[in-house]
Design a protein around this motif. Structure first.
Motif, mmCIF file in Angstrom:
data_model
loop_
_atom_site.group_PDB
_atom_site.id
_atom_site.type_symbol
_atom_site.label_atom_id
_atom_site.label_comp_id
_atom_site.label_asym_id
_atom_site.label_seq_id
_atom_site.Cartn_x
_atom_site.Cartn_y
_atom_site.Cartn_z
ATOM 1 N N GLN A 35 0.822 -1.209 0.000
ATOM 2 C CA GLN A 35 0.000 0.000 0.000
ATOM 3 C C GLN A 35 0.860 1.265 0.000
ATOM 4 O O GLN A 35 0.436 2.301 0.504
ATOM 5 N N LEU A 38 -0.240 4.958 -0.776
ATOM 6 C CA LEU A 38 -0.894 5.847 0.185
ATOM 7 C C LEU A 38 0.022 7.000 0.584
ATOM 8 O O LEU A 38 -0.436 8.115 0.836
ATOM 9 N N TYR A 41 -0.327 9.478 -2.253
ATOM 10 C CA TYR A 41 -1.631 10.136 -2.258
ATOM 11 C C TYR A 41 -1.690 11.239 -1.206
ATOM 12 O O TYR A 41 -2.155 12.353 -1.477
ATOM 13 N N SER A 64 -7.508 6.518 -9.150
ATOM 14 C CA SER A 64 -7.099 5.942 -7.870
ATOM 15 C C SER A 64 -7.060 7.004 -6.777
ATOM 16 O O SER A 64 -7.462 6.752 -5.636
ATOM 17 N N THR A 68 -9.496 6.951 -3.302
ATOM 18 C CA THR A 68 -8.931 6.665 -1.989
ATOM 19 C C THR A 68 -9.632 7.479 -0.910
ATOM 20 O O THR A 68 -9.974 8.643 -1.121
ATOM 21 N N THR A 72 -6.366 13.955 0.091
ATOM 22 C CA THR A 72 -5.480 14.200 -1.045
ATOM 23 C C THR A 72 -5.668 15.615 -1.574
ATOM 24 O O THR A 72 -6.591 16.323 -1.189
ATOM 25 N N GLU A 198 -6.796 2.641 4.960
ATOM 26 C CA GLU A 198 -7.388 3.774 4.244
ATOM 27 C C GLU A 198 -6.455 4.968 4.211
ATOM 28 O O GLU A 198 -6.578 5.836 3.361
ATOM 29 N N GLN A 199 -5.530 5.025 5.176
ATOM 30 C CA GLN A 199 -4.542 6.089 5.226
ATOM 31 C C GLN A 199 -3.318 5.563 5.966
ATOM 32 O O GLN A 199 -3.315 4.431 6.449
#
Length: 209
Positions: A35, A38, A41, A64, A68, A72, A198-199
């Motif tokens: 990941q 991330l 992002y 993408s 997410t 961002t 998710e982050q």
């Protein structure tokens, strides 16, 4: 005091005394099946960002970013294609505005170009422009089955190295971030265990082994 630029990831910025020194190149090395994106992002939320995509189309990258759940920004994404990726990427880098982010994703495509002297020239030009504009560059380096022979050169050029290790431990996925190199500052001595769902956040569920 050198001005620090936030990464957009609070846990890292606290560890790094406020962020990365302006004018730095950061090499983010990670497995392709991780990941790590991330990190990229969330960086886009900090300031204007030019994202150079060497593999995926600009439309795919933007989709993408939009999908997410992480916070961002609104980066400018350019797909570098054709027979002269070093030249095409270099032209875009030379136009990077003051105090911006530059993301090169993945750098592997450029590391594989011949002759090797042209890649070194690209890295020198990028480094000079990042310093002159007080910007921050992150080069995404895939640490997969085929690592380009110039990866040592990349990590030598880099002012900061983020090394993300992802492994499956039992029924869980563990992500550990080490920062073995940090020019212009103090590298954290400890490995940071992260949650990358998710982050980017600290994993506080268990101690680091």
């Amino acid at each position: 005091m050198v001005n620090r630029l936030r990464t957009g990831i609070d846990v890292l910025d606290r560890k790094l005394d406020g962020g990365i020194p302006e004018g730095s190149i950061v090499a983010l090395t990670a497995e392709p099946a991780s990941q790590a994106e991330l990190f990229l992002y969330e960086l886009t939320a900090t300031r204007g960002t030019l994202w150079l995509s060497l593999d995926r189309t600009a439309e795919a990258v933007l989709a993408s970013i939009e999908q997410t759940p992480a916070t961002t920004g609104d980066p400018t994404v350019r797909h570098i294609s054709g027979e002269a990726p070093l030249d095409n990427a270099g032209k875009l880098v030379s136009a990077l505005p003051e105090t911006s982010n530059l993301i090169v994703d993945p750098l592997d495509v450029l590391e594989a170009q011949e002759p090797h002297s042209r890649f070194r020239a690209f890295m020198n030009d990028m480094q000079n422009h990042i310093v002159n504009t007080g910007s921050l560059a992150i080069v995404h380096c895939l640490d997969g089955h085929e690592v380009p022979p110039l990866r040592d050169t990349t990590e030598h050029f880099a002012d900061v190295v983020f090394r993300l290790e992802t492994r499956v431990a039992g029924d869980e996925i563990e992500n550990k971030l080490a920062i073995p190199k940090f020019r212009g500052g103090r590298a954290p001595a400890d490995v940071i265990k992260l949650d990358l769902v998710e982050q980017v956040s600290i994993d506080t569920s268990r101690d680091i082994a």
